[in-house]
Each structure stands twice: as structure tokens, then as C-alpha cells.
Scaffold this motif. Structure first.
Motif, PDB file in Angstrom:
ATOM      1  N   GLY A  45       0.796  -1.164   0.027  1.00  0.00           N
ATOM      2  CA  GLY A  45      -0.179   0.060   0.204  1.00  0.00           C
ATOM      3  C   GLY A  45       0.760   1.285  -0.088  1.00  0.00           C
ATOM      4  N   PHE A  46       0.142   2.471   0.316  1.00  0.00           N
ATOM      5  CA  PHE A  46       0.817   3.809   0.383  1.00  0.00           C
ATOM      6  C   PHE A  46       2.100   3.549   1.489  1.00  0.00           C
ATOM      7  CE2 PHE A  46       1.201   8.116   1.925  1.00  0.00           C
ATOM      8  CZ  PHE A  46       1.307   8.681   0.864  1.00  0.00           C
ATOM      9  N   SER A  47       3.406   4.190   0.942  1.00  0.00           N
ATOM     10  CA  SER A  47       4.405   4.089   1.835  1.00  0.00           C
ATOM     11  C   SER A  47       4.595   2.803   2.247  1.00  0.00           C
ATOM     12  CB  SER A  47       4.122   4.728   3.300  1.00  0.00           C
ATOM     13  OG  SER A  47       3.219   4.077   3.899  1.00  0.00           O
ATOM     14  N   GLY A  48       4.590   1.794   1.431  1.00  0.00           N
ATOM     15  CA  GLY A  48       5.016   0.432   1.505  1.00  0.00           C
ATOM     16  C   GLY A  48       6.407   0.401   0.804  1.00  0.00           C
ATOM     17  N   TRP A  49       7.099  -0.740   1.185  1.00  0.00           N
ATOM     18  CA  TRP A  49       8.514  -1.055   0.466  1.00  0.00           C
ATOM     19  C   TRP A  49       8.882  -2.198   0.248  1.00  0.00           C
ATOM     20  CZ3 TRP A  49       6.953  -0.136   5.729  1.00  0.00           C
ATOM     21  CH2 TRP A  49       7.051  -1.173   6.620  1.00  0.00           C
ATOM     22  N   PRO A  84       6.183   3.836  -3.377  1.00  0.00           N
ATOM     23  CA  PRO A  84       5.448   4.095  -2.133  1.00  0.00           C
ATOM     24  C   PRO A  84       4.663   5.283  -2.099  1.00  0.00           C
ATOM     25  CG  PRO A  84       7.664   4.597  -1.788  1.00  0.00           C
ATOM     26  CD  PRO A  84       7.734   4.061  -3.045  1.00  0.00           C
ATOM     27  N   LEU A  85       5.105   6.211  -2.744  1.00  0.00           N
ATOM     28  CA  LEU A  85       4.047   7.415  -2.696  1.00  0.00           C
ATOM     29  C   LEU A  85       3.516   7.749  -4.057  1.00  0.00           C
ATOM     30  CD1 LEU A  85       6.388   9.940  -0.836  1.00  0.00           C
ATOM     31  CD2 LEU A  85       4.819   7.979   0.046  1.00  0.00           C
ATOM     32  N   SER A  86       3.546   6.905  -5.068  1.00  0.00           N
ATOM     33  CA  SER A  86       3.275   7.054  -6.687  1.00  0.00           C
ATOM     34  C   SER A  86       1.761   6.866  -6.564  1.00  0.00           C
ATOM     35  CB  SER A  86       4.056   6.144  -7.401  1.00  0.00           C
ATOM     36  OG  SER A  86       5.435   6.228  -7.428  1.00  0.00           O
ATOM     37  N   SER A  87       1.486   7.419  -7.709  1.00  0.00           N
ATOM     38  CA  SER A  87      -0.061   7.428  -8.255  1.00  0.00           C
ATOM     39  C   SER A  87      -0.232   6.200  -8.490  1.00  0.00           C
ATOM     40  CB  SER A  87      -0.442   8.291  -9.316  1.00  0.00           C
ATOM     41  OG  SER A  87       0.172   7.895 -10.624  1.00  0.00           O
TER      42      SER A  87
END
Length: 463
Positions: A45-49, A84-87
Motif C-alpha cells: 500500500g501507500f508508503s510500502g517498501w 511508495p508515494l506514487s499514483s
């Protein structure tokens, strides 16, 4: 180790176990070897790695390692490494490129492979995959499915000109903001309100994370295609030089056309707005099984039920508490009874706090402190999800509103999966439906992927 008893409030896990037991006994799925060789693709998800932080903290499992555990059980697992921050558009393109560029020796171009793929394996209708998505990973898959419909090749020439949605066997979403999330409203209130100060802050964060070469970054934003990387020739840039050069580019990335990043795409306008995901993606594909699960880690506040311990501890704070008998008998003429006074006080607090929407939902005591901050804000937020009231929208898992997780506003969302649909989801009407497994009321956004989950619980399911 025995699997611990599951709280009856965790209906999603209980229903999942029931479905698995029922479907596993069907003749069509008794040959488990075939099912286990279908790769499982994990989408963060968002901010994942992708790679473990500090070499030890996995996105999927925390200090545990869910991909390795699945691989040891005989499954082939692919962890895609996406911005992680992409659209959602960028992340969908990254997933497609990584799966399509798996080499004929079974190694991946960028994704992390656990287990083995057959030689010359190529993602196709003959080699389908199962996706398990957490948080924004689910909305990213909705974007990817639409890009694979064969109708977007003119704008996205790397995608097929025919419908290839049947390359995907199933999509599972955990805590996905299908209708958006109000955490973006909460965060917006915490960020600098002056646009100049905001862009300066974001630019410094982006430059800091992108200063080193991609392979040396502690946390890779994967925004190099925006030009967010350090110039090394003729001489390596200093931080300040790189920051000055990229300031306007970061502003365009963050603000232009409502932003090209996950913060916007996870918001309610990013999902249901004029140019949002709902308008682009349309309905689900009949070629794909969809399963969703919801989570909540907040409780209504204040609690209307008072226990004797609550009442006694409250009156112990006052010197005159001895005037009341612990059993509720007034020792002073005309003085209110012990319990009656406490219930009156709580009733007044309930009425006034509810009218102000003040902390309508409180995080449960075991929620991660980092998530609790957002849970408080979302629990009192007055913005409602599409098709939901403010009160319905306030329960959350610390990042996503619980009512957003069952599926998109347009659905269709159903709750009873027909077991005879396993062999042919399209013919039996199981494809193109979001089958909602239910809600779990004791799990926050990190628990959903095993991050800092109670070790005994995690180990019990892995063994």
C-alpha cells in the motif's frame, strides 16, 4: 502449536476459514499442487517498501516474513517493488512491467521472487496470477485491471490492444480504501497550511530520500522518472543544489492537475471525483475473482456501560466520596445514589460530546501509537464517504475508514460466495463481484499484514 481462538468480532477471519474448509473439499480443488504453483503477487500500500527496512522489517510480516513462510509451504510468491508515494497509474505500470519482464530463468527484473517459476514462464492467460493487495495496493489493481482491458493502448502503448484481464485469476484486498479515506483530510490539517512552506517541506523530504543512488537508498521513493535524482557529473551535487534545482519540479508533481501521487489517489476526491478512479476503472472484470476484507480498531466513545470499578475509582478522587455507600445507598438525606450520579454524569457527557462529534471513535488500547494519532482524527472527522453518513464513516483501522473497505461504491458487493463457482467463475456469476468476507474488529492497519502483530498469534498461523 494450536491456532488460538478467534474473537467472534473478527467475522472476516472466521468466514475465511469457513470458506477455505468448504471449498478445499470440492473435487475441483483437491489437486492442491496446481493451485500452489499459481504465483501469488503481493502488492503493498501507500508508503510500502520492497526490501526489508534495516534488513529485518518486512512490509509483509514485520519481524516475521510472510513471503518466505508461504514459499516454505510450497507456494510461489512475487513481491513487486512499486513506488511508495506514487499514483495508482504509475504503480500499475510498474506491476505490469515487472511481471512481463520476468526472465526465462525464472528470475525477476525488479520484483522479489520467493520460490521458483517454470523455465520460460511468461505472464499470460495460460500462466495466471493471484494478487493479494494491502491498502492502496487494491486500488492500484483496479487501475491495472482497467489498463489490461485493451482500450488504453493509444495512451499507454506498452499495454495490450486486446483484453488481457483473464491473465489475473483473483484479487484479494485487505483494508483497501475503495471509496477513499479521510486520513488524507486529517494529514492535510497537520501539514503546513502555507503552500510555499508545504512545498519546501515536501521537496526536502523528496531530495533527502533521493540523494543517494537507487541501490544505496534506505527508503527508495522510486521517483527517478520525474527527474528526482542526484546529478553526479560534472561534479556530484550538494543537497542544497539538488534541492534548489528540483523545487519547481516537486511542486508540479505534488500540485499539478491535483497531484500525481498516492496521497491524492487515496483521498475521497481521488476515488470518486470527476477524474477519480471510479470514473476511470469502471466495473470489475467477469474473468476475475474479487475478495475483500474489512477491519476496524476503534470503539465508540464514550462507553455507555459503567462498571462498579469505574464508578468506585471515579468517586475515590473526591474527599466526600465517603458520604456515599459503595452499595448505592445514600447516607446523606436527599443526596443522589452513588450509581445514579455517575450515570447522570456519563449521560450528559455522551449527549454533548456526540453533538460536537468529539472523539466519536477512539482507538483501541493495543493500536500502534503512530496509527492512534490518525485514528483519533478520523474518528471525529465530519467528512463522509460516498453513500455513507458521517457516523458510518468514522470507524477506522488507523488509516482507512472501515466502510470503505468492502468494495467500490458501484459494487457489486456480496457476502455469500457460491462454492460451485470455483471451476467457472464467469458461468456461475462469481466473477466480477466483490465478495466481502466480513469485518474484523480487533485489527489495525498494520495488523492486517502482520506488522507488529502479537508474535504468538502470528506464529500460530505460520506453523
Amino acid at each position: 502449536m494450536a491456532v488460538p481462538l478467534i474473537s467472534l468480532g473478527n467475522d472476516g477471519i472466521l468466514k475465511l476459514e469457513s470458506w477455505v474448509a468448504r471449498i478445499s473439499n470440492l473435487p475441483a480443488v483437491r489437486n492442491r499442487q496446481q493451485d500452489m504453483t499459481t504465483p501469488i503477487v503481493l502488492v503493498s500500500g501507500f508508503s510500502g517498501w520492497g526490501e526489508p527496512l534495516f534488513g529485518t522489517i518486512n512490509y509483509w510480516g514485520g519481524f516475521g516474513d510472510l513471503p518466505t513462510a508461504l514459499s516454505n509451504a510450497g507456494y510461489t510468491v512475487i513481491v513487486v517493488k512499486i513506488g511508495p508515494l506514487s499514483s495508482n497509474r504509475e504503480r500499475a505500470c510498474e506491476i505490469y512491467a515487472q511481471l512481463r519482464n520476468i526472465q526465462n530463468n525464472g528470475r525477476t527484473w525488479q520484483a522479489i521472487l520467493f520460490g521458483n517459476l517454470p523455465k520460460n514462464w511468461t505472464w499470460s492467460a495460460a500462466n495466471r496470477v493471484n494478487f493479494i493487495c494491502h491498502s492502496q495496493g487494491g486500488t492500484t489493481l483496479r487501475y491495472l485491471v482497467e489498463l489490461m482491458s485493451g482500450t488504453h493502448n493509444a495512451i499507454h502503448p506498452n499495454f495490450p490492444v486486446i483484453n488481457c484481464q483473464n491473465w489475473i485469476k483473483s484479487v484479494v484486498t485487505l483494508g483497501t480504501p475503495h471509496k477513499g479515506t479521510t486520513v488524507t483530510d486529517v494529514v492535510q490539517g497537520l501539514l503546513p497550511q502555507n503552500p510555499i512552506h508545504l512545498i519546501n517541506l515536501i521537496a526536502r523530504l523528496v531530495v533527502s530520500a533521493s540523494f543517494k543512488s537507487p541501490g544505496s537508498r534506505f527508503y527508495n521513493l522510486q521517483l527517478d522518472h520525474w527527474g528526482f535524482s542526484r546529478r553526479l557529473v560534472p561534479n556530484p551535487e550538494s543537497f542544497q543544489t539538488m534541492y534548489t534545482r528540483l523545487l519547481n519540479d516537486v511542486q508540479n508533481w505534488w500540485l499539478w492537475d491535483w497531484g500525481h501521487h498516492g496521497f491524492h489517489d487515496n483521498s475521497i476526491p481521488g476515488i470518486s471525483g470527476i477524474n477519480g478512479l471510479d470514473a476511470f476503472a469502471g466495473g470489475p472484470s467477469r474473468d476475475i475473482y474479487y475478495f475483500t476484507m474489512s477491519f476496524s480498531a476503534t470503539d465508540a466513545f464514550p462507553n455507555r456501560t459503567l462498571f462498579a470499578k469505574d464508578i468506585n475509582s471515579f468517586f475515590a478522587l473526591f474527599p466526600l466520596s465517603q458520604l456515599w455507600d459503595p452499595w448505592g445507598v445514600s447516607l446523606v438525606p436527599f443526596a443522589p445514589k452513588f450509581q445514579d450520579f455517575a450515570r447522570w454524569f456519563t449521560g450528559v457527557a455522551n449527549r454533548h460530546l456526540q453533538q460536537m462529534n468529539y472523539f466519536s471513535q477512539l482507538p483501541q488500547p493495543d493500536m500502534l501509537p503512530f496509527l492512534s494519532l490518525f485514528a483519533y482524527g478520523m474518528g471525529g472527522c465530519l467528512n463522509a464517504l460516498p453513500g455513507r453518513t458521517v457516523e458510518q464513516s468514522q470507524p477506522n483501522d488507523g488509516i482507512v475508514n472501515t466502510e470503505s473497505m468492502d468494495g467500490p461504491s458501484a459494487g457489486p458487493v456480496q457476502g455469500h460466495f457460491p462454492s460451485n463457482a470455483v471451476t467457472n467463475q464467469a458461468a456461475n456469476g462469481a466473477g466480477g463481484v466483490y465478495w466481502h468476507l466480513g469485518k474484523n474488529v480487533t485489527m489495525d492497519h498494520a495488523d492486517e499484514i502482520g506488522v507488529f502483530t502479537d508474535s504468538n498469534t502470528l506464529l500460530s498461523y505460520l506453523l
